[in-house]
Each structure stands twice: as structure tokens, then as C-alpha cells.
Design an enzyme around this catalytic site. Sequence first.
Site, PDB file in Angstrom:
ATOM      1  N   GLY A  46       0.841  -1.194   0.000  1.00 59.60           N
ATOM      2  CA  GLY A  46       0.000   0.000   0.000  1.00 59.60           C
ATOM      3  C   GLY A  46       0.871   1.237   0.000  1.00 59.60           C
ATOM      4  CD  GLN A  51       3.469   5.686   3.218  1.00 58.93           C
ATOM      5  OE1 GLN A  51       2.550   5.197   2.564  1.00 58.93           O
ATOM      6  NE2 GLN A  51       4.395   4.952   3.796  1.00 58.93           N
ATOM      7  CB  CYS A  91       5.174   1.740   7.835  1.00 55.78           C
ATOM      8  SG  CYS A  91       4.716   3.316   7.095  1.00 55.78           S
ATOM      9  CG  LEU A  92       6.691   1.082   1.748  1.00 62.35           C
ATOM     10  CD1 LEU A  92       6.024   1.493   0.440  1.00 62.35           C
ATOM     11  CD2 LEU A  92       7.838   0.109   1.489  1.00 62.35           C
ATOM     12  CG  HIS A 133      -0.664   1.108   7.376  1.00 62.69           C
ATOM     13  ND1 HIS A 133       0.249   0.562   8.258  1.00 62.69           N
ATOM     14  CD2 HIS A 133       0.063   1.927   6.571  1.00 62.69           C
ATOM     15  CE1 HIS A 133       1.464   1.043   7.988  1.00 62.69           C
ATOM     16  NE2 HIS A 133       1.381   1.872   6.965  1.00 62.69           N
ATOM     17  CD  GLU A 134      -1.308   2.442   2.885  1.00 59.55           C
ATOM     18  OE1 GLU A 134      -0.725   3.534   3.084  1.00 59.55           O
ATOM     19  OE2 GLU A 134      -0.715   1.352   2.917  1.00 59.55           O
ATOM     20  CG  HIS A 137       0.453   6.636   6.035  1.00 62.63           C
ATOM     21  ND1 HIS A 137       1.566   7.029   6.763  1.00 62.63           N
ATOM     22  CD2 HIS A 137       0.673   5.341   5.704  1.00 62.63           C
ATOM     23  CE1 HIS A 137       2.407   5.999   6.855  1.00 62.63           C
ATOM     24  NE2 HIS A 137       1.886   4.969   6.237  1.00 62.63           N
TER      25      HIS A 137
HETATM   26  O1  GNR Z   1       4.123  -2.487   2.473  1.00 63.29           O
HETATM   27  C1  GNR Z   1       3.461  -2.414   3.503  1.00 63.29           C
HETATM   28  N1  GNR Z   1       3.194  -3.540   4.203  1.00 63.29           N
HETATM   29  C2  GNR Z   1       2.305  -3.578   5.248  1.00 63.29           C
HETATM   30  C3  GNR Z   1       2.321  -4.717   6.037  1.00 63.29           C
HETATM   31  C4  GNR Z   1       1.446  -4.839   7.068  1.00 63.29           C
HETATM   32  C5  GNR Z   1       0.529  -3.846   7.324  1.00 63.29           C
HETATM   33  C6  GNR Z   1       0.523  -2.692   6.568  1.00 63.29           C
HETATM   34  C7  GNR Z   1       1.395  -2.563   5.524  1.00 63.29           C
HETATM   35  S1  GNR Z   1       1.365  -1.132   4.543  1.00 63.29           S
HETATM   36  C8  GNR Z   1       3.017  -1.099   3.993  1.00 63.29           C
HETATM   37  C9  GNR Z   1       3.209  -0.003   2.980  1.00 63.29           C
HETATM   38  C10 GNR Z   1       3.013   1.336   3.642  1.00 63.29           C
HETATM   39  O2  GNR Z   1       3.804   1.841   4.388  1.00 63.29           O
HETATM   40  N2  GNR Z   1       1.886   1.930   3.436  1.00 63.29           N
HETATM   41  O3  GNR Z   1       1.620   3.084   4.039  1.00 63.29           O
HETATM   42 NI    NI Z   2       2.752   3.062   5.896  1.00 64.99          NI
END
Ligand code: GNR
Ligand code: NI
Length: 169
Positions: A46, A51, A91-92, A133-134, A137
Site C-alpha cells: 500500500g 508518504q 511501513c515504507l 493503515h493508509e 497516513h
Molecule cells: O508495504 C506495507 N506492508 C504492510 C504490512 C502490514 C501492514 C501494513 C502494511 S502497509 C506497507 C506499505 C506502507 O507503508 N503503506 O503506508
Molecule cells: Ni505506511
Amino acid sequence: MSLLPILEFPDPRLRTRAEPVTAFDAELRQFVADMLETMYAANGVGLAATQVNVHRRVLVADMSDDRQQPLVLINAQILEKEGTQVYQEGCLSFPGLYADVTRALQVKVKAQDVEGNEVVVEAEGPLAVCIQHELDHLDGKVFVDYLSSLKRTLLLKRLDKQRKQAAGA
Ligand code: GNR
Ligand code: NI
């Protein structure tokens, strides 16, 4: 198409609250294509516009095994949530950091596609985690905000240490 640089914690721009998208134009289409390219190149499941330092309510996700099923949600809002699940998140913007977070098991989301058409998506399990999660953000929230302060401090220290080692210090 171009790869967009990803902001990393503790960049304060990750705390920005994104504004709604109002123009469904060629620029938006290009931006969505760049976000997808950036997400795939980073092996993410995601990515939120926040980001990549664009403070508009755009998120992309792809939880499929073949990585060919992009989901693009614009101006997404959660209509309903049900149940709970604990999932180990990454999270990236926090490379190398993983932690268990409790979220809703199922979500029903109303959003728009890249053309501006209304879409309703029902997700459960890992995809529901990713969408939540997104959406966080886009509100300036990150997954470590859910941890106890003790656990957060410990993990962030570990992240700092990893970075210092990677930098050769
Ligand atoms: O790549 C991602 N993997 C992930 C793994 C578990 C729960 C959420 C995520 S999202 C993350 C990419 C990201 O940072 N999205 O904001
Ligand atoms: Ni993230």
C-alpha cells in the site's frame, strides 16, 4: 511515469492531514500511476499520498499475489467497521520496523475512483488492515502511534541503531 521519493519517520511532513481531491484530471491520473509504480518498486502492499509528500486524499494498495490488482481509493471514508484483528504491520516510512497493531477485521469504505465515480469496497483481513493503515497516513497518523510508549521507544531506538549502522557510524 516516475518513482517518487518516500518520506521516512521522523519527517514532520508525515504528520500532515491530507485535503480532499477535487479535480479528477490528467494530473491526478499521472500521480496515481506514479504512486502505483513507486509502491511496486518498493515492494509495498500500500501507499498513501502523504508518504510521497502530496497532501491529497489518495491511497493505493495491492494485496494480490501476482501484484497486478491495484486498488485506487480517492477521498475514501470508512462507513462501517466490524470485529478486531491483530496483524504485524510494517511501513515504507519505517524501513525494517515491524509491530503488532490491533484494528478492525472488516471495513466498508466509500470512495471515488480515478475518474471520480463513487465506489464502495468491503474488505476484510490483510486488505482491511492495509486500507486502515493508509487512511491513517492521510490523517497524519502512523502505526507506531498505536503502541505503548515503552514499546514505541524501544522500537524507535532499534530503528535509529539500524540506521546508524547502515550509515557506517
Ligand atoms: O508495504 C506495507 N506492508 C504492510 C504490512 C502490514 C501492514 C501494513 C502494511 S502497509 C506497507 C506499505 C506502507 O507503508 N503503506 O503506508
Ligand atoms: Ni505506511
